[in-house]
Design an enzyme around this catalytic site. Structure first.
Site, mmCIF file in Angstrom:
data_model
loop_
_atom_site.group_PDB
_atom_site.id
_atom_site.type_symbol
_atom_site.label_atom_id
_atom_site.label_comp_id
_atom_site.label_asym_id
_atom_site.label_seq_id
_atom_site.Cartn_x
_atom_site.Cartn_y
_atom_site.Cartn_z
ATOM 1 N N GLY A 118 -45.269 -14.264 -30.148
ATOM 2 C CA GLY A 118 -44.571 -12.982 -30.286
ATOM 3 C C GLY A 118 -44.408 -12.559 -31.742
ATOM 4 N N GLU A 121 -47.551 -10.921 -32.596
ATOM 5 C CA GLU A 121 -47.562 -9.652 -31.845
ATOM 6 C C GLU A 121 -46.676 -8.606 -32.530
ATOM 7 O OE1 GLU A 121 -46.751 -12.023 -28.262
ATOM 8 O OE2 GLU A 121 -48.327 -10.844 -27.311
ATOM 9 N N GLU A 141 -49.991 -19.250 -27.093
ATOM 10 C CA GLU A 141 -49.318 -19.202 -25.784
ATOM 11 C C GLU A 141 -49.958 -20.101 -24.733
ATOM 12 O OE1 GLU A 141 -49.697 -16.585 -27.780
ATOM 13 O OE2 GLU A 141 -47.948 -15.272 -27.642
HETATM 14 N N1 CAA Z 1 -38.693 -20.685 -29.933
HETATM 15 C C1 CAA Z 1 -37.533 -21.345 -30.078
HETATM 16 N N2 CAA Z 1 -37.309 -22.212 -31.084
HETATM 17 C C2 CAA Z 1 -38.311 -22.404 -31.970
HETATM 18 C C3 CAA Z 1 -39.537 -21.747 -31.884
HETATM 19 C C4 CAA Z 1 -39.704 -20.832 -30.791
HETATM 20 N N3 CAA Z 1 -40.817 -20.105 -30.644
HETATM 21 N N4 CAA Z 1 -40.327 -22.153 -32.895
HETATM 22 C C5 CAA Z 1 -39.612 -23.035 -33.593
HETATM 23 N N5 CAA Z 1 -38.391 -23.191 -33.055
HETATM 24 C C6 CAA Z 1 -37.312 -24.071 -33.505
HETATM 25 C C7 CAA Z 1 -37.604 -25.509 -33.171
HETATM 26 O O1 CAA Z 1 -37.239 -25.799 -31.835
HETATM 27 C C8 CAA Z 1 -36.759 -26.213 -34.191
HETATM 28 O O2 CAA Z 1 -35.409 -26.198 -33.757
HETATM 29 P P1 CAA Z 1 -34.460 -27.522 -33.927
HETATM 30 O O3 CAA Z 1 -34.398 -27.730 -35.417
HETATM 31 O O4 CAA Z 1 -33.197 -27.092 -33.308
HETATM 32 O O5 CAA Z 1 -35.176 -28.628 -33.210
HETATM 33 C C9 CAA Z 1 -36.826 -25.323 -35.417
HETATM 34 O O6 CAA Z 1 -37.255 -24.046 -34.928
HETATM 35 C C10 CAA Z 1 -37.858 -25.797 -36.434
HETATM 36 O O7 CAA Z 1 -39.085 -25.964 -35.763
HETATM 37 P P2 CAA Z 1 -39.925 -27.331 -35.809
HETATM 38 O O8 CAA Z 1 -39.026 -28.504 -35.988
HETATM 39 O O9 CAA Z 1 -40.847 -27.334 -34.640
HETATM 40 O O10 CAA Z 1 -40.739 -27.110 -37.173
HETATM 41 P P3 CAA Z 1 -42.172 -27.668 -37.534
HETATM 42 O O11 CAA Z 1 -42.371 -27.390 -38.986
HETATM 43 O O12 CAA Z 1 -42.353 -29.072 -37.071
HETATM 44 O O13 CAA Z 1 -43.208 -26.772 -36.708
HETATM 45 C C11 CAA Z 1 -44.063 -24.732 -35.790
HETATM 46 C C12 CAA Z 1 -43.292 -25.379 -36.948
HETATM 47 C C13 CAA Z 1 -45.537 -25.147 -35.824
HETATM 48 C C14 CAA Z 1 -43.984 -23.225 -36.000
HETATM 49 C C15 CAA Z 1 -43.425 -25.139 -34.429
HETATM 50 O O14 CAA Z 1 -42.028 -24.890 -34.495
HETATM 51 C C16 CAA Z 1 -43.967 -24.413 -33.239
HETATM 52 O O15 CAA Z 1 -45.063 -24.732 -32.781
HETATM 53 N N6 CAA Z 1 -43.211 -23.459 -32.715
HETATM 54 C C17 CAA Z 1 -43.569 -22.752 -31.488
HETATM 55 C C18 CAA Z 1 -44.693 -21.769 -31.755
HETATM 56 C C19 CAA Z 1 -45.111 -21.112 -30.449
HETATM 57 O O16 CAA Z 1 -45.586 -21.745 -29.520
HETATM 58 N N7 CAA Z 1 -44.932 -19.791 -30.392
HETATM 59 C C20 CAA Z 1 -45.270 -19.011 -29.228
HETATM 60 C C21 CAA Z 1 -44.080 -18.869 -28.315
HETATM 61 S S1 CAA Z 1 -44.528 -18.190 -26.769
HETATM 62 C C22 CAA Z 1 -44.598 -16.532 -27.044
HETATM 63 O O17 CAA Z 1 -44.396 -16.044 -28.134
HETATM 64 C C23 CAA Z 1 -44.921 -15.742 -25.804
HETATM 65 C C24 CAA Z 1 -45.202 -14.323 -26.020
HETATM 66 O O18 CAA Z 1 -46.284 -13.903 -26.289
HETATM 67 C C25 CAA Z 1 -44.174 -13.365 -25.815
#
Ligand code: CAA
Length: 265
Positions: A118, A121, A141
Site C-alpha cells: 500500500g 500504491e 502482497e
Molecule cells: N503493517 C503493520 N506493521 C508493520 C508493517 C505493516 N505493513 N511493516 C512493518 N511493520 C512493523 C513491524 O511489525 C515492526 O513492529 P514491532 O517493532 O512492533 O515488531 C516494525 O514495523 C518494524 O518492522 P520490522 O521489525 O519488520 O523491520 P525490518 O527492518 O526487519 O523489516 C520491512 C522492514 C522489510 C519493511 C518489514 O517490516 C516488512 O516486510 N514489512 C511488511 C511489508 C509488506 O508486506 N507490505 C505489504 C502489506 S500488504 C498490503 O499493503 C496490501 C495492499 O495492497 C493494500
C-alpha cells in the site's frame, strides 16, 4: 477557516509553508503502515487541501528515516473475516488513493525509505515520485497470500508497462532507487527525498496553476481512453486553457521578454 497545519490528527501531520503543503504519514514505529485511522485521516487531509486555494503543490512523505510507508497495516488484516470485508478494505484504500490522484494540484511522493505494498500504491497515486538513495520499493502482497489492492495492479502497469509490473508483483522483489529510476518507477533519486521534492515543487509553482490541473486531467482521463478519445480530451483541456487570464499573461510575458506573473485565473 482552519489552517492546514492546525489540523489535529493522530497519524498524519500537515505542514504548510506558503504554497507547499507536506503531508507526513506519522506512525514510525509501524514503519508508517496504513491502518484504517491513517487512511481516514489522509482522506480528510486531502479534502481540506482541495478547499485551500493557497496550496499549489502537495508533497507526501513518511515520518522517520526508515520508511515512506511499509504497506497496509498487516495487524488489521485479522479483522478481515469474509470476501465482503476484503473487498471493502480494498475499496476503502482505493478511494483514498483516487482522491489523491484526482487532486487538481500536483502531488509529489518523497519516498524516504521502504515503499512497499500500500505504500508503493500511495506513491503511485502521486504525480511525481522522488526516491531517497536508500529507498526500497515493491509490491510484496503475494508473500501474504494477497494481491495489491489499493490500485497497484492498475497504476503500476500503466506507469511502467505490464511486463515490468508483473515481474515486480509476481516475484515480490524490492527494487532499489537506482533500478526504480531506470524503469521509470521514480522520476528522481536524491540523498534527501523531501528536499529534492521541495525543489521540484518550486519549479512546478512557477507555472500556470490552471494549466497544471488541466495537464493532470488530460493525462489521467486520456490514459483510460483510446487515442482518439484522449486527443479529444486534450483539445477540450486546451480550449479551456485558452480561456484563462493566465494564458494571456503567459503569452504577453513571453512576447515582452519578462517573467510571467500567473494568478490562477
Ligand atoms: N503493517 C503493520 N506493521 C508493520 C508493517 C505493516 N505493513 N511493516 C512493518 N511493520 C512493523 C513491524 O511489525 C515492526 O513492529 P514491532 O517493532 O512492533 O515488531 C516494525 O514495523 C518494524 O518492522 P520490522 O521489525 O519488520 O523491520 P525490518 O527492518 O526487519 O523489516 C520491512 C522492514 C522489510 C519493511 C518489514 O517490516 C516488512 O516486510 N514489512 C511488511 C511489508 C509488506 O508486506 N507490505 C505489504 C502489506 S500488504 C498490503 O499493503 C496490501 C495492499 O495492497 C493494500
Amino acid at each position: 477557516m482552519t489552517q492546514l497545519d492546525e489540523l489535529d490528527f493522530n497519524t498524519v501531520q500537515i505542514d504548510q509553508h506558503g504554497p507547499i503543503a507536506v503531508l507526513t504519514i506519522n506512525r514510525p514505529k509501524a514503519l508508517n503502515a496504513l491502518n484504517a485511522e491513517t487512511l481516514g485521516e489522509i482522506a480528510q487531509a486531502v479534502d481540506m487541501i482541495i478547499e485551500d486555494a493557497e496550496v499549489g503543490v502537495l508533497i507526501i512523505t513518511g515520518a522517520g528515516d526508515r520508511a515512506f510507508v511499509a504497506g497496509a497495516d498487516i495487524a488489521e488484516f485479522k479483522q478481515v473475516q469474509s470476501v465482503y470485508d476484503g473487498r471493502e478494505l480494498a475499496l476503502s484504500g482505493q478511494d483514498v488513493m483516487s482522491r489523491i490522484a484526482t487532486l487538481p494540484i500536483p502531488v509529489i511522493a518523497a519516498v524516504n525509505g521502504y515503499a512497499l505494498g500500500g505504500g508503493l500504491e500511495l506513491a503511485l497515486a502521486c504525480d511525481i515520485r522522488v526516491a531517497s538513495t536508500g529507498a526500497r520499493l515493491g509490491l510484496p502482497e503475494v508473500t501474504l497470500g494477497l494481491l495489491p489492492g489499493f490500485g497497484g495492479t492498475q497504476r503500476l502497469s500503466r506507469l511502467i508497462g505490464a511486463g515490468r509490473a508483473l515481474d515486480l508483483m509476481l516475484t515480490a522483489r524490492q527494487v532499489r532507487a537506482d533500478e526504480a529510476l531506470a524503469m521509470g518507477l521514480v522520476n528522481y533519486v536524491a540523498d534527501d527525498a523531501l528536499m529534492k521534492a521541495r525543489e521540484v515543487a518550486e519549479v512546478i509553482l512557477k507555472n500556470a496553476p490552471i494549466a497544471l490541473s488541466l495537464v493532470k486531467e488530460a493525462v489521467r482521463r486520456g490514459l483510460d481512453s483510446g487515442l482518439d478519445a484522449g486527443l479529444e480530451i486534450e483539445a477540450d483541456m486546451f480550449g479551456l486553457a485558452t480561456a484563462t487570464k493566465d494564458f494571456q499573461e503567459g503569452v504577453d510575458a513571453f512576447l515582452n521578454k519578462r517573467p510571467a506573473a500567473f494568478q490562477g485565473e
